[in-house]
Enzyme design. Structure first.
Site, mmCIF file in Angstrom:
data_model
loop_
_atom_site.group_PDB
_atom_site.id
_atom_site.type_symbol
_atom_site.label_atom_id
_atom_site.label_comp_id
_atom_site.label_asym_id
_atom_site.label_seq_id
_atom_site.Cartn_x
_atom_site.Cartn_y
_atom_site.Cartn_z
ATOM 1 N N CYS A 1 1.265 -1.220 -0.261
ATOM 2 C CA CYS A 1 -0.222 0.282 -0.186
ATOM 3 C C CYS A 1 1.578 1.234 -0.045
ATOM 4 C CB CYS A 1 -1.578 -0.040 0.808
ATOM 5 S SG CYS A 1 -1.344 1.512 1.213
ATOM 6 N N CYS B 1 -1.559 2.575 -8.164
ATOM 7 C CA CYS B 1 -2.399 2.103 -6.173
ATOM 8 C C CYS B 1 -2.721 0.296 -6.613
ATOM 9 C CB CYS B 1 -3.988 2.616 -6.214
ATOM 10 S SG CYS B 1 -4.731 2.242 -5.059
#
Length: 271
Positions: free
Chosen positions: A74, A197
């Site tokens: 992340c 992402c």
């Protein structure tokens, strides 16, 4: 010799794209997955509270699965908590950054897109990566937070809303097509997109279909896998593989998790 599995952590299911890359590189290794779906999406949270939360969830997940290495899959969590996690843990911790460097190396037109969440697009570390590795490139930044929920929905068994996706991606498509204005300004057309992402590679088939022209799509999965191989010298068969932990009920994700080799989620008790 048996060793602990690789633990992959994310706020949601985006880390499954990293799990896929890791399984391709290390087919005999064991993997665990932990996601903090109770706090999803991270981009809307206060940084200080979020940094504390990430450490708490990761420490609980490490205690539950006894890994040999932790992968923080992340971007937001990596920027906020890597240093603190490395201080608390004796195992290697591998973070995630947008793949600006390989995208810049791949682009022929010297115009790349950064498709990420609002939090990642606006962070100073993102600008540092661009300045360091893509200083000679035009970089079109697109905050596409709706794609996170579309990836989560797809893993839960619903088809992505391509109309919503198309609207979020409009600035990217505009940069990828020559126009009178761009030609007057001498701006090259975009040819390469960074999927900044970890949720977004899960949507790559739809992204490629929606794109008005063929584009290069670059994510961090392979780079993360190579780094894991460097810090965990011998990724042998683990005594544990496929366990999954979540901070909120995730029954709807069971089928999606299974497609990536993970068992139905177990509740994660925070320390």
């Amino acid at each position: 010799m048996k060793q602990g599995p690789v633990l992959i952590f994310d706020s949601g299911v985006g880390g499954l794209s990293v799990a896929s890359a890791l399984r391709q590189h290390y087919p005999h290794a064991g993997f665990c997955y932990a996601c903090d779906n109770a706090w999803l999406p991270y981009g809307l949270r206060d940084d200080a509270a979020l940094a504390e939360r990430i450490v708490a969830v990761c420490l609980a997940a490490v205690a539950a699965c006894r890994p040999s290495v932790l992968v923080v899959a992340c971007n937001t969590a990596s920027t906020l908590a890597l240093e603190n996690l490395r201080w608390h843990l004796s195992i290697p911790v591998v973070g995630t950054v947008p793949a600006i460097k390989p995208a810049a190396a791949l682009s022929r037109t010297r115009h790349i897109g950064l498709l990420a969440t609002r939090a990642t697009v606006g962070r100073p570390y993102t600008q540092e990566l661009i300045s360091r590795f893509a200083g000679d490139c035009v970089v079109t930044r697109v905050a596409a937070d709706p794609l996170v929920s579309e990836a989560e929905a797809w893993l839960a068994g619903r088809s992505p809303d391509t109309v919503r996706m198309h609207a979020a991606l409009a600035p990217l498509w505009e940069a990828a097509q020559p126009s009178d204005a761009s030609q007057t300004l001498g701006t090259p057309v975009l040819d390469t997109v960074v999927l900044g992402c970890t949720h977004f590679p899960l949507l790559k088939p739809w992204l490629a279909e929606l794109a008005p022209v063929p584009l290069n799509w670059v994510d961090s999965g392979d780079a993360i896998a190579r780094r894991v191989g460097q810090v965990a010298a011998a990724l042998m068969t683990s005594t544990s593989d496929g366990r999954c932990f979540t901070t909120a009920p995730a029954t709807a994700l069971s089928a999606g998790l299974a497609r990536y080799g993970f068992q139905p989620a177990q509740p994660l008790s925070l320390m």
